[in-house]
Scaffold this motif. Structure first.
Motif, PDB file in Angstrom:
ATOM      1  N   LEU A 205     -47.894  83.839  15.067  1.00  0.00           N
ATOM      2  CA  LEU A 205     -48.722  83.033  15.978  1.00  0.00           C
ATOM      3  C   LEU A 205     -50.064  82.668  15.364  1.00  0.00           C
ATOM      4  O   LEU A 205     -50.624  81.609  15.673  1.00  0.00           O
ATOM      5  N   ALA A 206     -50.594  83.502  14.500  1.00  0.00           N
ATOM      6  CA  ALA A 206     -51.874  83.177  13.857  1.00  0.00           C
ATOM      7  C   ALA A 206     -51.730  81.946  12.974  1.00  0.00           C
ATOM      8  O   ALA A 206     -52.595  81.054  12.968  1.00  0.00           O
ATOM      9  N   ALA A 207     -50.609  81.883  12.206  1.00  0.00           N
ATOM     10  CA  ALA A 207     -50.366  80.713  11.360  1.00  0.00           C
ATOM     11  C   ALA A 207     -50.134  79.470  12.210  1.00  0.00           C
ATOM     12  O   ALA A 207     -50.611  78.372  11.870  1.00  0.00           O
ATOM     13  N   LEU A 208     -49.424  79.651  13.325  1.00  0.00           N
ATOM     14  CA  LEU A 208     -49.155  78.509  14.195  1.00  0.00           C
ATOM     15  C   LEU A 208     -50.435  77.983  14.820  1.00  0.00           C
ATOM     16  O   LEU A 208     -50.650  76.761  14.912  1.00  0.00           O
ATOM     17  N   ALA A 209     -51.330  78.886  15.239  1.00  0.00           N
ATOM     18  CA  ALA A 209     -52.610  78.478  15.828  1.00  0.00           C
ATOM     19  C   ALA A 209     -53.467  77.756  14.792  1.00  0.00           C
ATOM     20  O   ALA A 209     -54.114  76.738  15.092  1.00  0.00           O
ATOM     21  N   PHE A 210     -53.459  78.278  13.553  1.00  0.00           N
ATOM     22  CA  PHE A 210     -54.225  77.632  12.491  1.00  0.00           C
ATOM     23  C   PHE A 210     -53.692  76.218  12.235  1.00  0.00           C
ATOM     24  O   PHE A 210     -54.468  75.273  12.042  1.00  0.00           O
ATOM     25  N   LEU A 211     -52.376  76.090  12.233  1.00  0.00           N
ATOM     26  CA  LEU A 211     -51.760  74.780  12.015  1.00  0.00           C
ATOM     27  C   LEU A 211     -52.130  73.790  13.124  1.00  0.00           C
ATOM     28  O   LEU A 211     -52.489  72.636  12.852  1.00  0.00           O
ATOM     29  N   LEU A 212     -52.079  74.247  14.388  1.00  0.00           N
ATOM     30  CA  LEU A 212     -52.404  73.349  15.502  1.00  0.00           C
ATOM     31  C   LEU A 212     -53.875  72.937  15.466  1.00  0.00           C
ATOM     32  O   LEU A 212     -54.216  71.811  15.856  1.00  0.00           O
ATOM     33  N   ASN A 213     -54.729  73.820  14.992  1.00  0.00           N
ATOM     34  CA  ASN A 213     -56.136  73.434  14.845  1.00  0.00           C
ATOM     35  C   ASN A 213     -56.295  72.352  13.780  1.00  0.00           C
ATOM     36  O   ASN A 213     -57.132  71.455  13.914  1.00  0.00           O
ATOM     37  N   ASP A 214     -55.495  72.453  12.701  1.00  0.00           N
ATOM     38  CA  ASP A 214     -55.516  71.400  11.682  1.00  0.00           C
ATOM     39  C   ASP A 214     -55.063  70.057  12.272  1.00  0.00           C
ATOM     40  O   ASP A 214     -55.667  69.007  11.990  1.00  0.00           O
ATOM     41  N   VAL A 215     -54.005  70.106  13.053  1.00  0.00           N
ATOM     42  CA  VAL A 215     -53.510  68.883  13.689  1.00  0.00           C
ATOM     43  C   VAL A 215     -54.585  68.311  14.621  1.00  0.00           C
ATOM     44  O   VAL A 215     -54.837  67.093  14.633  1.00  0.00           O
ATOM     45  N   LYS A 216     -55.216  69.181  15.395  1.00  0.00           N
ATOM     46  CA  LYS A 216     -56.269  68.727  16.318  1.00  0.00           C
ATOM     47  C   LYS A 216     -57.414  68.072  15.551  1.00  0.00           C
ATOM     48  O   LYS A 216     -57.947  67.029  15.963  1.00  0.00           O
ATOM     49  N   GLU A 217     -57.778  68.672  14.417  1.00  0.00           N
ATOM     50  CA  GLU A 217     -58.872  68.100  13.612  1.00  0.00           C
ATOM     51  C   GLU A 217     -58.504  66.711  13.091  1.00  0.00           C
ATOM     52  O   GLU A 217     -59.334  65.788  13.124  1.00  0.00           O
ATOM     53  N   ASP A 218     -57.274  66.560  12.632  1.00  0.00           N
ATOM     54  CA  ASP A 218     -56.834  65.243  12.143  1.00  0.00           C
ATOM     55  C   ASP A 218     -56.834  64.213  13.258  1.00  0.00           C
ATOM     56  O   ASP A 218     -57.255  63.062  13.062  1.00  0.00           O
ATOM     57  N   ILE A 219     -56.351  64.588  14.432  1.00  0.00           N
ATOM     58  CA  ILE A 219     -56.317  63.642  15.554  1.00  0.00           C
ATOM     59  C   ILE A 219     -57.736  63.268  15.972  1.00  0.00           C
ATOM     60  O   ILE A 219     -58.024  62.100  16.278  1.00  0.00           O
ATOM     61  N   THR A 220     -58.641  64.245  15.958  1.00  0.00           N
ATOM     62  CA  THR A 220     -60.044  63.960  16.313  1.00  0.00           C
ATOM     63  C   THR A 220     -60.652  62.970  15.329  1.00  0.00           C
ATOM     64  O   THR A 220     -61.382  62.041  15.719  1.00  0.00           O
ATOM     65  N   ASP A 221     -60.344  63.164  14.033  1.00  0.00           N
ATOM     66  CA  ASP A 221     -60.843  62.224  13.016  1.00  0.00           C
ATOM     67  C   ASP A 221     -60.266  60.824  13.236  1.00  0.00           C
ATOM     68  O   ASP A 221     -60.979  59.819  13.069  1.00  0.00           O
ATOM     69  N   VAL A 222     -58.990  60.771  13.597  1.00  0.00           N
ATOM     70  CA  VAL A 222     -58.356  59.471  13.850  1.00  0.00           C
ATOM     71  C   VAL A 222     -59.045  58.759  15.010  1.00  0.00           C
ATOM     72  O   VAL A 222     -59.315  57.550  14.943  1.00  0.00           O
ATOM     73  N   ILE A 223     -59.354  59.505  16.076  1.00  0.00           N
ATOM     74  CA  ILE A 223     -60.017  58.893  17.235  1.00  0.00           C
ATOM     75  C   ILE A 223     -61.384  58.377  16.841  1.00  0.00           C
ATOM     76  O   ILE A 223     -61.779  57.252  17.204  1.00  0.00           O
ATOM     77  N   SER A 224     -62.123  59.157  16.047  1.00  0.00           N
ATOM     78  CA  SER A 224     -63.459  58.740  15.627  1.00  0.00           C
ATOM     79  C   SER A 224     -63.392  57.501  14.740  1.00  0.00           C
ATOM     80  O   SER A 224     -64.139  56.527  14.951  1.00  0.00           O
ATOM     81  N   GLU A 225     -62.504  57.538  13.740  1.00  0.00           N
ATOM     82  CA  GLU A 225     -62.359  56.381  12.851  1.00  0.00           C
ATOM     83  C   GLU A 225     -61.859  55.159  13.609  1.00  0.00           C
ATOM     84  O   GLU A 225     -62.289  54.027  13.355  1.00  0.00           O
ATOM     85  N   SER A 226     -60.937  55.391  14.524  1.00  0.00           N
ATOM     86  CA  SER A 226     -60.392  54.279  15.303  1.00  0.00           C
ATOM     87  C   SER A 226     -61.471  53.637  16.152  1.00  0.00           C
ATOM     88  O   SER A 226     -61.540  52.408  16.257  1.00  0.00           O
ATOM     89  N   ASN A 227     -62.329  54.465  16.758  1.00  0.00           N
ATOM     90  CA  ASN A 227     -63.411  53.909  17.573  1.00  0.00           C
ATOM     91  C   ASN A 227     -64.339  53.044  16.734  1.00  0.00           C
ATOM     92  O   ASN A 227     -64.715  51.932  17.132  1.00  0.00           O
ATOM     93  N   ASN A 228     -64.708  53.558  15.552  1.00  0.00           N
ATOM     94  CA  ASN A 228     -65.615  52.800  14.682  1.00  0.00           C
ATOM     95  C   ASN A 228     -64.967  51.501  14.207  1.00  0.00           C
ATOM     96  O   ASN A 228     -65.603  50.435  14.218  1.00  0.00           O
TER      97      ASN A 228
END
Length: 382
Positions: A205-228
């Protein structure tokens, strides 16, 4: 003093010659006519019977945009269209379909750029929908990462959930595939798992949580770049349209060529061949005209005109960019208006033939044909 004896002797001789000539006059006359007829037949055949008789009718004139006209993304506004251009036009691919390096200074046809522009406009309309969908994915990740959330326990997260977010539409394809492979490894690689007393696998579960945080970070970057990107796109969409339209006008005025379709018939009794070059004269006024050189297409297959035959011939001009600037201006001014067109062609015997006159406009003659057909059809119905 006249020699009466000699004159009296010559008189009977002349009389006898005339009498013989009169008796054979009919035969002499018929023989002469036969000679004249024999000599006249080849002349008649050459000049009046066994000759070609060529008629040319222009059936269509078209102005075609050259596919050689390419545009680089050399302005800030045009560069904003790059995300909407197909990858195969931006990157090199090997024979296995694997993507390689990005192409240096790529150039595109206007059709590609206008298609990208339409996608950009559609993307502007979908921006709120896309942003909402990505935010929902982040909310779901937060729910799985929250130990207090019993509705979405982390040990029940599976790759099907990740695929439902369609990350490949928003982040790099390779990155999206990597995330999917890692989730599969964590949730399905039983050889690396520990099992409890009930023989149930214990997920990392620790690896899975770390992975989901990576996915969340990428999606957040996409939203920011998309807005700009979309804010800039919304501000510059009209400038992009203006630049594309300017390029479209440039292509039309300089990088187009004419095609002419003509029905050529030979009603004579001798074959002939038209030469590959022809002339199209655009008559603007009585003393104002432009000559356009035409080249026959498929010359080796269609140039010969057999006796009593009809061929459909196609001709093409050079691009307007090769014309003198004065001729370009006249053509662009009078195309589709008051100009009249007539074509001239020469056969191998140096005979020059002229066509009918039609309007200097794309497919105007088709309307004339259709109107005539409608007129006849209406009379038959009555």
């Amino acid at each position: 003093m006249v020699d009466k004896e000699n004159s009296e002797t010559e008189q009977p001789l002349k009389t006898g010659f005339l009498d013989k000539a009169k008796s054979h006059l009919k035969g002499i006359v018929l023989g002469g006519l036969g000679i004249l007829s024999a000599a006249a037949v080849p002349v008649w055949q050459i000049y009046f019977v066994e000759t070609s008789d060529v008629a040319i009718e222009i059936t269509a004139i078209s102005r075609v945009e050259s596919d050689r006209f390419k545009v680089a993304l050399d302005t800030d506004e045009l560069q904003m269209l790059e995300p909407y251009i197909p990858e195969n036009l931006l990157y090199e691919f090997n024979y296995l379909g694997q993507r390689g390096d990005k192409i240096d200074f790529p150039e595109f046809s206007l059709d590609i750029l206008f298609t990208a522009y339409d996608k950009a406009k559609q993307d502007l309309k979908n921006i709120s929908i896309t942003k909402t969908k990505l935010l929902q994915s982040i909310e779901r990740i937060d729910a799985y990462l929250d130990p207090a959330n019993q509705q979405y326990p982390l040990d029940e997260f599976r790759v099907s959930e990740l695929k439902s977010w369609d990350l490949s539409n928003h982040i790099d394809d390779a990155e999206a595939q990597y995330f999917e492979n890692q989730v599969l490894a964590i949730t399905r690689d039983y050889s690396q798992m520990e099992f409890n007393a009930q023989a149930e696998p214990a997920l990392n579960l620790a690896a899975l949580a770390f992975l989901l945080n990576d996915v969340k970070e990428d999606i957040t970057d996409v939203i920011s770049e998309s807005n700009n990107r979309h804010e800039r796109l919304r501000d510059d969409i009209r400038n992009i349209e203006t630049q594309l339209q300017k390029l479209k006008n440039q292509q039309f005025e300089q990088n187009t060529f004419f095609t002419v379709d003509a029905v050529v018939s030979n009603s004579g009794r001798a074959s002939t061949s038209l030469r590959p070059l022809a002339l199209m004269r655009v008559q603007i006024s009585d003393n104002n005209y432009v000559d356009i050189r035409l080249e026959q297409q498929r010359y080796s297959d269609q140039s010969e005109l057999l006796p009593s035959s009809t061929n459909m011939l196609s001709y093409r001009s050079l691009e307007l960019s090769s014309f003198p600037s004065e001729d370009q201006a006249l053509i662009n001014t009078f195309w589709g208006s008051t100009g009249r067109v007539q074509m001239y062609a020469m056969d191998t015997q140096q005979n020059v033939f002229s066509s009918n006159q039609i309007a200097f406009v794309d497919n105007r003659n088709q309307k004339v044909i259709l109107d005539k057909l409608k007129e006849v059809a209406s009379k038959q119905v009555q």
